[in-house]
Scaffold this active site. Sequence first.
Site, short mmCIF file in Angstrom:
data_model
loop_
_atom_site.label_atom_id
_atom_site.label_comp_id
_atom_site.label_asym_id
_atom_site.label_seq_id
_atom_site.Cartn_x
_atom_site.Cartn_y
_atom_site.Cartn_z
N ASP A 18 6.77 50.32 -1.97
CA ASP A 18 5.46 49.91 -2.01
C ASP A 18 4.52 51.00 -1.08
O ASP A 18 5.31 51.14 -0.38
CB ASP A 18 5.25 48.53 -1.80
CG ASP A 18 4.04 47.81 -2.16
OD1 ASP A 18 3.19 48.68 -2.99
OD2 ASP A 18 3.61 46.61 -1.96
N GLY A 19 3.50 50.88 -1.33
CA GLY A 19 2.53 51.63 -0.32
C GLY A 19 2.49 53.06 -0.25
O GLY A 19 1.68 53.70 0.47
N ASN A 20 3.00 53.59 -1.49
CA ASN A 20 2.89 54.96 -1.80
C ASN A 20 1.31 55.53 -1.84
O ASN A 20 0.85 56.62 -1.27
CB ASN A 20 3.90 55.43 -2.88
CG ASN A 20 5.16 55.43 -2.80
OD1 ASN A 20 5.78 54.94 -1.72
ND2 ASN A 20 5.91 55.46 -4.02
N GLY A 21 0.61 54.54 -2.74
CA GLY A 21 -0.68 55.02 -2.86
C GLY A 21 -1.75 55.00 -1.38
O GLY A 21 -2.37 55.79 -1.24
N ARG A 22 -1.09 53.68 -0.67
CA ARG A 22 -2.11 53.56 0.42
C ARG A 22 -1.78 54.57 1.36
O ARG A 22 -2.57 55.18 2.23
CB ARG A 22 -1.59 52.38 1.17
CG ARG A 22 -2.40 51.12 0.78
CD ARG A 22 -2.11 49.86 1.16
NE ARG A 22 -0.62 49.54 0.05
CZ ARG A 22 0.19 48.71 0.19
NH1 ARG A 22 -0.02 47.92 1.69
NH2 ARG A 22 1.18 48.42 -0.33
N TRP A 23 -0.52 55.09 1.22
CA TRP A 23 -0.27 56.45 2.34
C TRP A 23 -0.82 57.59 1.89
O TRP A 23 -1.47 58.39 2.68
CB TRP A 23 1.37 56.79 1.89
CG TRP A 23 1.98 57.87 2.80
CD1 TRP A 23 2.79 57.49 4.10
CD2 TRP A 23 2.21 58.92 2.59
NE1 TRP A 23 3.09 58.80 4.68
CE2 TRP A 23 2.71 59.85 3.75
CE3 TRP A 23 1.45 60.16 1.44
CZ2 TRP A 23 3.08 61.16 3.88
CZ3 TRP A 23 1.59 61.46 1.65
CH2 TRP A 23 2.51 61.83 2.84
N GLU A 65 5.18 45.87 -14.53
CA GLU A 65 3.89 46.10 -14.59
C GLU A 65 3.34 47.48 -14.53
O GLU A 65 2.38 47.88 -14.64
CB GLU A 65 3.14 45.10 -13.38
CG GLU A 65 3.20 43.62 -13.59
CD GLU A 65 4.62 43.30 -13.11
OE1 GLU A 65 5.39 43.62 -12.21
OE2 GLU A 65 4.96 41.93 -13.78
N ASN A 66 4.41 48.18 -13.88
CA ASN A 66 3.95 49.79 -13.38
C ASN A 66 3.68 50.21 -14.89
O ASN A 66 3.17 51.38 -14.74
CB ASN A 66 5.06 50.53 -12.82
CG ASN A 66 5.04 49.99 -11.16
OD1 ASN A 66 6.11 49.84 -10.64
ND2 ASN A 66 3.71 49.48 -10.68
N TRP A 67 4.07 49.91 -16.16
CA TRP A 67 3.69 50.46 -17.24
C TRP A 67 2.38 50.51 -17.73
O TRP A 67 2.04 51.36 -18.46
CB TRP A 67 4.59 50.04 -18.33
CG TRP A 67 6.34 50.18 -18.42
CD1 TRP A 67 6.95 49.39 -18.25
CD2 TRP A 67 6.71 51.44 -18.31
NE1 TRP A 67 8.41 49.97 -17.97
CE2 TRP A 67 8.14 51.31 -18.23
CE3 TRP A 67 6.53 52.84 -18.47
CZ2 TRP A 67 9.23 52.42 -18.24
CZ3 TRP A 67 7.48 53.71 -18.55
CH2 TRP A 67 8.69 53.55 -18.19
N ARG A 69 0.08 51.60 -15.45
CA ARG A 69 -0.60 52.58 -14.65
C ARG A 69 -1.07 53.71 -15.55
O ARG A 69 -0.73 53.93 -16.68
CB ARG A 69 0.34 52.83 -13.64
CG ARG A 69 0.61 51.89 -12.64
CD ARG A 69 1.31 52.68 -11.63
NE ARG A 69 1.49 51.35 -10.46
CZ ARG A 69 1.45 51.38 -9.21
NH1 ARG A 69 1.20 52.66 -8.53
NH2 ARG A 69 1.46 50.53 -8.35
C1 FPP Z 1 4.76 51.66 -5.24
O1 FPP Z 1 3.31 52.35 -4.70
C2 FPP Z 1 5.54 52.72 -5.93
C3 FPP Z 1 5.92 53.01 -7.25
C4 FPP Z 1 5.15 52.09 -8.26
C5 FPP Z 1 6.50 54.05 -7.72
C6 FPP Z 1 7.78 54.42 -6.97
C7 FPP Z 1 8.72 55.22 -7.75
C8 FPP Z 1 9.03 56.48 -7.24
C9 FPP Z 1 8.40 57.08 -6.09
C10 FPP Z 1 9.57 57.46 -8.43
C11 FPP Z 1 10.84 57.74 -7.53
C12 FPP Z 1 12.07 56.81 -7.56
C13 FPP Z 1 13.01 56.91 -6.77
C14 FPP Z 1 14.04 55.77 -6.77
C15 FPP Z 1 13.28 58.07 -5.92
P1 FPP Z 1 2.05 52.03 -5.15
O2 FPP Z 1 1.49 53.20 -5.87
O3 FPP Z 1 2.00 50.68 -5.85
O4 FPP Z 1 1.41 51.84 -3.75
P2 FPP Z 1 0.35 50.89 -3.20
O5 FPP Z 1 1.12 49.88 -2.97
O6 FPP Z 1 -0.12 51.64 -1.98
O7 FPP Z 1 -0.88 50.97 -4.08
#
Ligand code: FPP
Length: 137
Positions: A18-23, A65-67, A69
Amino acid sequence: MNAELNKSIPRHVAIIMDGNGRWAKKRGVPRIKGHQQGAEVVRTITQACKKAGIEYLTLYAFSTENWQRPKAEIDGLMKLLVKFLRTYESDMHKEKIRLRTIGQLTDFPPQVQAAVKRIIKATENYTCAQLILALSY
Ligand code: FPP
């Protein structure tokens, strides 16, 4: 490792990715950069868990749920997942880490399914440490 210390180490650790988008937002870069960073961190965490003697690491990587996006983001994530599996495979052999999955692997594009299945088979005899990817959970 000291036996006393070892008792305080869990057998199983589970992490929600989680948090990839915020990062990415914080740095003013595209979301996919945040996902790339998230995937990079997975390598570091997996190795650290193995070193610490943790037997199971479950990564909640992609929920049902991620589908929902945007297609471009999903396509980017699928590419990233395949790239991660391909580049990380040699490390998995070096570190003797077994790959497994939970969730609905059949929801994923054929390329992802093929890469996952191949590595599951190739690492099935490793018994010390397991990386469990939750995919479409
Ligand atoms: C949540 O961040 C992350 C995801 C929906 C996808 C994570 C999957 C990968 C990075 C693909 C590679 C997988 C592996 C196991 C290496 P978010 O976009 O919800 O961030 P946010 O909470 O900040 O909005």
